[in-house]
Design a protein around this motif. Structure first.
Motif, mmCIF file in Angstrom:
data_model
loop_
_atom_site.group_PDB
_atom_site.id
_atom_site.type_symbol
_atom_site.label_atom_id
_atom_site.label_comp_id
_atom_site.label_asym_id
_atom_site.label_seq_id
_atom_site.Cartn_x
_atom_site.Cartn_y
_atom_site.Cartn_z
ATOM 1 N N SER A 25 0.847 -1.189 0.000
ATOM 2 C CA SER A 25 0.000 0.000 0.000
ATOM 3 C C SER A 25 0.883 1.240 0.000
ATOM 4 O O SER A 25 2.095 1.170 0.226
ATOM 5 C CB SER A 25 -0.910 0.016 1.228
ATOM 6 O OG SER A 25 -0.148 0.050 2.420
ATOM 7 N N SER A 30 2.668 1.477 -10.133
ATOM 8 C CA SER A 30 2.879 0.280 -10.927
ATOM 9 C C SER A 30 3.960 -0.561 -10.267
ATOM 10 O O SER A 30 5.084 -0.101 -10.093
ATOM 11 C CB SER A 30 3.297 0.648 -12.349
ATOM 12 O OG SER A 30 3.557 -0.519 -13.094
ATOM 13 N N SER A 53 5.346 -8.553 -13.453
ATOM 14 C CA SER A 53 4.033 -7.953 -13.644
ATOM 15 C C SER A 53 3.201 -8.715 -14.667
ATOM 16 O O SER A 53 1.969 -8.675 -14.624
ATOM 17 C CB SER A 53 4.175 -6.495 -14.063
ATOM 18 O OG SER A 53 4.967 -6.390 -15.226
ATOM 19 N N ASP A 72 -1.964 -10.800 -7.202
ATOM 20 C CA ASP A 72 -3.239 -10.208 -7.593
ATOM 21 C C ASP A 72 -2.973 -8.724 -7.788
ATOM 22 O O ASP A 72 -2.861 -7.980 -6.813
ATOM 23 C CB ASP A 72 -4.287 -10.452 -6.505
ATOM 24 C CG ASP A 72 -5.668 -9.960 -6.898
ATOM 25 O OD1 ASP A 72 -5.762 -9.002 -7.711
ATOM 26 O OD2 ASP A 72 -6.654 -10.500 -6.387
ATOM 27 N N ASN A 73 -2.831 -8.305 -9.020
ATOM 28 C CA ASN A 73 -2.458 -6.923 -9.303
ATOM 29 C C ASN A 73 -3.535 -5.931 -8.851
ATOM 30 O O ASN A 73 -3.208 -4.812 -8.442
ATOM 31 C CB ASN A 73 -2.175 -6.741 -10.781
ATOM 32 C CG ASN A 73 -0.922 -7.475 -11.221
ATOM 33 O OD1 ASN A 73 0.036 -7.608 -10.450
ATOM 34 N ND2 ASN A 73 -0.915 -7.966 -12.443
ATOM 35 N N ALA A 74 -4.784 -6.345 -8.902
ATOM 36 C CA ALA A 74 -5.867 -5.451 -8.479
ATOM 37 C C ALA A 74 -5.802 -5.169 -6.977
ATOM 38 O O ALA A 74 -6.236 -4.112 -6.516
ATOM 39 C CB ALA A 74 -7.209 -6.060 -8.837
ATOM 40 N N LYS A 75 -5.255 -6.117 -6.238
ATOM 41 C CA LYS A 75 -5.163 -5.971 -4.781
ATOM 42 C C LYS A 75 -3.753 -5.624 -4.315
ATOM 43 O O LYS A 75 -3.521 -5.522 -3.108
ATOM 44 C CB LYS A 75 -5.619 -7.268 -4.100
ATOM 45 C CG LYS A 75 -7.070 -7.624 -4.354
ATOM 46 C CD LYS A 75 -7.445 -8.916 -3.619
ATOM 47 C CE LYS A 75 -8.915 -9.262 -3.843
ATOM 48 N NZ LYS A 75 -9.283 -10.537 -3.157
ATOM 49 N N ASN A 76 -2.821 -5.454 -5.245
ATOM 50 C CA ASN A 76 -1.427 -5.195 -4.884
ATOM 51 C C ASN A 76 -0.915 -6.208 -3.866
ATOM 52 O O ASN A 76 -0.256 -5.861 -2.869
ATOM 53 C CB ASN A 76 -1.259 -3.772 -4.329
ATOM 54 C CG ASN A 76 -1.399 -2.716 -5.410
ATOM 55 O OD1 ASN A 76 -1.122 -2.971 -6.577
ATOM 56 N ND2 ASN A 76 -1.820 -1.528 -5.025
#
Length: 115
Positions: A25, A30, A53, A72-76
């Motif tokens: 967070s 990116s 990535s 999970d890229n949406a959730k970092n």
């Protein structure tokens, strides 16, 4: 500022499984590479697994076939599924990410494999 919070460590018997999670967070636009490293007492920190990535993975020989890294890229968030754990897997496991050429580390989570 980037913060990494690891979770999922603990005590497990040989042959058991654990799943580590690391949530990133902060000022993240990116994330390039995400990975896991570990450090056993008296030893240097070593690579466990990394994932790019695009999803390309790379594993240390001593965990191939037993550990699986995913993200999970949406959730970092990056995960490490650890199966068939051995006593020699005992270590502090650290999450690492690369953002715009900078490397960030989590504080680590203890994994202990013992009967």
């Amino acid at each position: 500022q980037v913060q990494l919070v690891e979770s999922g460590g603990g005590l497990v018997q040989p042959g058991g499984s654990l799943r580590l999670s690391c949530l990133a967070s902060g000022s993240i636009f990116s994330i390039n590479v995400m990975g896991w490293y570990r450090q056993a007492p008296g030893k240097q920190r070593e690579l466990v697994a990394i994932v790019s990535s695009s999803g390309t993975t790379n594993y240390a020989e001593y965990v191939k076939g037993r550990f699986t890294i995913s993200r999970d890229n949406a959730k970092n968030t990056v995960y490490l599924q650890m199966n068939s754990l051995k006593p020699e897997d005992t270590a502090v496991y650290y999450c690492n990410i690369h953002v715009l050429g900078r490397s960030f580390w989590g504080q680590g989570t203890q994994v202990t494999v013992s009967s």
